[in-house]
Design a protein around this motif. Sequence first.
Motif, PDB file in Angstrom:
ATOM      1  N   ILE A  94       0.864  -1.170   0.000  1.00 20.70           N
ATOM      2  CA  ILE A  94       0.000   0.000   0.000  1.00 20.70           C
ATOM      3  C   ILE A  94       0.905   1.226   0.000  1.00 20.70           C
ATOM      4  CG2 ILE A  94      -1.886   1.184   1.153  1.00 20.70           C
ATOM      5  CD1 ILE A  94      -2.431  -1.769   0.330  1.00 20.70           C
ATOM      6  N   GLN A  95       0.774   2.060  -1.011  1.00 22.42           N
ATOM      7  CA  GLN A  95       1.619   3.246  -1.087  1.00 22.42           C
ATOM      8  C   GLN A  95       0.780   4.444  -1.516  1.00 22.42           C
ATOM      9  OE1 GLN A  95       4.911   3.196  -3.917  1.00 22.42           O
ATOM     10  NE2 GLN A  95       6.152   4.392  -2.485  1.00 22.42           N
ATOM     11  N   SER A  96       0.961   5.544  -0.777  1.00 21.11           N
ATOM     12  CA  SER A  96       0.237   6.774  -1.102  1.00 21.11           C
ATOM     13  C   SER A  96       1.049   7.962  -0.620  1.00 21.11           C
ATOM     14  CB  SER A  96      -1.143   6.791  -0.427  1.00 21.11           C
ATOM     15  OG  SER A  96      -1.734   8.072  -0.528  1.00 21.11           O
ATOM     16  N   GLU A  97       1.056   8.998  -1.416  1.00 22.31           N
ATOM     17  CA  GLU A  97       1.769  10.213  -1.026  1.00 22.31           C
ATOM     18  C   GLU A  97       1.136  10.884   0.186  1.00 22.31           C
ATOM     19  OE1 GLU A  97      -0.544  13.314  -4.049  1.00 22.31           O
ATOM     20  OE2 GLU A  97       1.518  12.685  -4.487  1.00 22.31           O
ATOM     21  N   HIS A  98      -0.053  10.453   0.550  1.00 19.86           N
ATOM     22  CA  HIS A  98      -0.744  11.045   1.698  1.00 19.86           C
ATOM     23  C   HIS A  98      -0.436  10.316   3.001  1.00 19.86           C
ATOM     24  CE1 HIS A  98      -3.263  13.779  -0.714  1.00 19.86           C
ATOM     25  NE2 HIS A  98      -3.258  12.804  -1.613  1.00 19.86           N
ATOM     26  N   LEU A  99       0.201   9.155   2.930  1.00 23.70           N
ATOM     27  CA  LEU A  99       0.557   8.435   4.154  1.00 23.70           C
ATOM     28  C   LEU A  99       1.757   9.107   4.806  1.00 23.70           C
ATOM     29  CD1 LEU A  99       0.164   4.719   2.983  1.00 23.70           C
ATOM     30  CD2 LEU A  99      -1.531   6.198   4.087  1.00 23.70           C
ATOM     31  N   VAL A 100       1.718   9.197   6.123  1.00 24.79           N
ATOM     32  CA  VAL A 100       2.769   9.889   6.876  1.00 24.79           C
ATOM     33  C   VAL A 100       3.746   8.861   7.439  1.00 24.79           C
ATOM     34  CG1 VAL A 100       3.264  11.431   8.814  1.00 24.79           C
ATOM     35  CG2 VAL A 100       1.150  11.720   7.476  1.00 24.79           C
ATOM     36  N   PRO A 101       5.023   8.918   7.027  1.00 24.64           N
ATOM     37  CA  PRO A 101       6.019   7.978   7.560  1.00 24.64           C
ATOM     38  C   PRO A 101       6.030   8.005   9.089  1.00 24.64           C
ATOM     39  CG  PRO A 101       6.948   9.193   5.720  1.00 24.64           C
ATOM     40  CD  PRO A 101       5.626   9.829   6.028  1.00 24.64           C
ATOM     41  N   GLY A 102       6.178   6.828   9.667  1.00 24.20           N
ATOM     42  CA  GLY A 102       6.212   6.711  11.114  1.00 24.20           C
ATOM     43  C   GLY A 102       4.859   6.520  11.754  1.00 24.20           C
ATOM     44  N   ASP A 158       9.511   4.941   5.218  1.00 26.37           N
ATOM     45  CA  ASP A 158       9.929   6.231   4.666  1.00 26.37           C
ATOM     46  C   ASP A 158       9.498   6.427   3.220  1.00 26.37           C
ATOM     47  OD1 ASP A 158      11.080   6.930   7.047  1.00 26.37           O
ATOM     48  OD2 ASP A 158      13.104   6.279   6.496  1.00 26.37           O
ATOM     49  N   LEU A 159       9.100   5.337   2.544  1.00 29.94           N
ATOM     50  CA  LEU A 159       8.588   5.442   1.177  1.00 29.94           C
ATOM     51  C   LEU A 159       7.072   5.636   1.163  1.00 29.94           C
ATOM     52  CD1 LEU A 159      10.694   2.642  -0.586  1.00 29.94           C
ATOM     53  CD2 LEU A 159      11.074   5.119  -0.616  1.00 29.94           C
ATOM     54  N   GLN A 160       6.544   5.941   2.347  1.00 29.61           N
ATOM     55  CA  GLN A 160       5.103   6.157   2.518  1.00 29.61           C
ATOM     56  C   GLN A 160       4.311   4.919   2.097  1.00 29.61           C
ATOM     57  OE1 GLN A 160       5.401   9.986   0.174  1.00 29.61           O
ATOM     58  NE2 GLN A 160       4.060  10.750   1.806  1.00 29.61           N
ATOM     59  N   LEU A 207      -4.443   4.611  11.174  1.00 35.12           N
ATOM     60  CA  LEU A 207      -3.069   5.099  11.175  1.00 35.12           C
ATOM     61  C   LEU A 207      -2.974   6.270  12.147  1.00 35.12           C
ATOM     62  CD1 LEU A 207      -3.163   3.342   8.606  1.00 35.12           C
ATOM     63  CD2 LEU A 207      -1.692   5.031   7.503  1.00 35.12           C
ATOM     64  N   THR A 208      -2.257   6.055  13.237  1.00 34.71           N
ATOM     65  CA  THR A 208      -2.063   7.111  14.219  1.00 34.71           C
ATOM     66  C   THR A 208      -0.811   7.884  13.852  1.00 34.71           C
ATOM     67  OG1 THR A 208      -3.086   5.716  15.923  1.00 34.71           O
ATOM     68  CG2 THR A 208      -1.815   7.630  16.672  1.00 34.71           C
ATOM     69  N   LEU A 209      -0.980   9.163  13.578  1.00 36.01           N
ATOM     70  CA  LEU A 209       0.131   9.971  13.099  1.00 36.01           C
ATOM     71  C   LEU A 209       1.195  10.121  14.187  1.00 36.01           C
ATOM     72  CD1 LEU A 209      -1.814  12.808  11.239  1.00 36.01           C
ATOM     73  CD2 LEU A 209      -1.117  10.573  10.383  1.00 36.01           C
ATOM     74  N   PRO A 210       2.476  10.177  13.796  1.00 35.58           N
ATOM     75  CA  PRO A 210       3.542  10.340  14.796  1.00 35.58           C
ATOM     76  C   PRO A 210       3.434  11.696  15.477  1.00 35.58           C
ATOM     77  CG  PRO A 210       4.422  10.607  12.578  1.00 35.58           C
ATOM     78  CD  PRO A 210       3.013  10.126  12.417  1.00 35.58           C
ATOM     79  N   LYS A 211       3.781  11.716  16.758  1.00 36.45           N
ATOM     80  CA  LYS A 211       3.748  12.988  17.488  1.00 36.45           C
ATOM     81  C   LYS A 211       4.884  13.867  17.018  1.00 36.45           C
ATOM     82  CE  LYS A 211       1.610  11.042  21.621  1.00 36.45           C
ATOM     83  NZ  LYS A 211       1.748  10.816  23.090  1.00 36.45           N
ATOM     84  N   GLU A 212       4.588  15.144  16.870  1.00 32.99           N
ATOM     85  CA  GLU A 212       5.604  16.088  16.379  1.00 32.99           C
ATOM     86  C   GLU A 212       6.664  16.355  17.439  1.00 32.99           C
ATOM     87  OE1 GLU A 212       3.624  19.582  15.065  1.00 32.99           O
ATOM     88  OE2 GLU A 212       2.545  18.569  13.457  1.00 32.99           O
TER      89      GLU A 212
END
Length: 736
Positions: free
Chosen positions: A688-696, A713-715, A731-736
């Motif tokens: 599954i690959q998408s430019e909208h997926l956030v690495p991590g 890292d390739l999303q 998908l829980t986004l990584p904390k900044e």
Amino acid sequence: MTEDDANVEREPSEITYSEQFYPARPKALRPRARLRSQGSPTHAEELTGDPVGTNPFYVAWLQRESMLQDAITIAAQLSGQGSMWQNPYANPDPIMAIETAPVWFTAYPLSLVTKNGRSFLGTLADPGLWSVFEQIGIRAIHTGPVKRAGGLRGWEPTPSVDGHFDRISTQIDSIFGTEDDFRSMCEIAGEHGGTIIDDIVPGHTGKGPDFRLAEMNVGDYPGIYHMVEIPEEDWYLLPDVPEGRDSVNLTAEAEDALTKAGHIIGQLQRVIFHDPGVKDTNWSTTRAVVGPDGVSRRWVYLHYFKEGQPSINWLDPSFAGMRLVIGDALHTLGDLGSGALRLDANGFLGVEKSAEGLPAWSEGHPLSEAANHLIASMVRKVGGFTFQELNLTIDDIRITSEAGADLSYDFINRPAYHHALATQDTEFLRLTLNASLKQGVAPLKLVHALQNHDELTYELVHFATLHKEEVFAYQGEPIEGGALAEKIRADLVATLTGPSAPYNAIFTTNGIASTTASVIAASLGISDYAQIDDEAVQKIKKAHLLLAMFNALQPGVFALSGWDLCGMLTLDRAEVAELIAGGDTRWIHRAAYDLMGYEGDTTFQGMARGRSLYGTLPQQLADPDSFTSGLRRILQIREACHLPTANQIDVPPVSHKGMLVMVHEIPDRATQQVTVLNFAQEEVTGTIQSEHLVPGSTITNMFDAEPLGEVDDLQSFSVTLGPHDGLSLRLTLPKE
């Protein structure tokens, strides 16, 4: 209140739908809005004399029974009320509609087996049924058409020609119940957090009192319809009406002659329900009808659909058609208590002559947009919402959604997901999903449905009409939209009908008469229902849940029918031979189903009972492996992921043709949701690959709460899916 209390920020409490809606109704509306006065003549008085235009008793009776007269009555009770100005109405509000009713049960009156001694509406008011719906996650019932339909021949009613979509009255048809049954249903629904969705038909009526008065040239009644009086000196241009008929369809030659004579605007962009020798054109002519003035008249009238469904004229100087439709809507919302309305056949409200030699402009007309804006605004004005069944182009759906109905039926992707199942290839489905996103018709604005009362539509209007010359990329080759539509139709016909699936049937040029279960059976290569054993039922159920996941695990409304909940198969043609004799094969997929096990009922007068693969709802809820139990889990995940009001942001390419991926952004939350489905009949592993997926981002399988790693890292990330399997991933986004 202490000083600390005063300094605490408080969020305003949310006003509920009921709190918003019910105060908007005039307090005295229910007792005052009765449309039949207590002093109406007796049956004997009404039937005095012959049913002809020169009989004042007959004409007066028709007027009392007419929808236009009812509209005048109810308008008088609503006009000048301050409560008519308490709700915003200018702009569509899909989020309000979805939050009110995110999951719908689509009923069909003739097919619901009723509770012993109860009517159709009385059965839908059963608290036990609503308790089961509440357990499953169903929050609304779309009743289907329940008001009187069909026509009149003299004093006597004639049956519906289109499943009660040829409305002739604001009264509930007694075969479905009473107005009190309807109100009780609305109240029971409210007690279980639900709402009722009813129907209006802005495009046509049946040949009831209003049409008979129009034929007689009484008052404003001719202004309701697209009908033209033909001068007697030109009657030679009209075909004779056979004995026993009240009208006859025009041949193409007669249509052309009347057009050249300046009487009608002639050929339209397409002939819906085209049937050679039965419906060659969209125009029919009446026999000679005598009016109260003693004059005999013949008319030519427009009907987009069947001959018994004369089309409403939305731009006649009398505005009689508009008044009739708005009155019907206000009666349903204000008096009966429904919370929403379907607008049926609402894309065909404008028709205009085109340049010489070209068909008249009859689809995508601005008048349709204006009329839909008026209807939807009026419904919002009294606190309800609307959805439209608009089987036109994505462009048309986008335009009408800008100021019209709050939601639109998903005719865009419905044939595409059937194609994906039939061919085990999601390419066309990905094409339609992306085309919809590109055109600005987000899934949030759509009603994503499994089976309803209609056929599996495969007209693919978007590709076959406006975009027929646009070039699309499909299967590695450029192809024009018109050719693409033909190819998809050919794939569906080859797999889902004919010798490989004789239990399904083509319905004119519109689609395939079938149930969801029979489509799946054909896709699995089952050519005879006798082959459906326990193992086959499990395969059908799994594929059925896959289609439920496609429709439910994306933003918008999810809808399904009793045919889905019970896993119904089509009826044998012999059981509905009389109904399909005229070519309407859809009756084979309208088998009666028993939701609750009402086997003791002896009053049911609807369709023949069909074969159910899944059983009743109580039986299924007691079995954790049943279709309904699986559906319940899907709907729980849908709610937990906040999917109904999410934004779809990507439908990316896939590494296996049977896979489908939809990426969703959850507003105001640090999460995304990804739906991954396998339409293939084999296990697949893919990336599954998408430019909208956030690495991590951490990935959680919502079906078992198990972690599935992180986005790299390739999303991208990898998954493995079994045959007809699906995943809902948080998908829980990584904390900044």
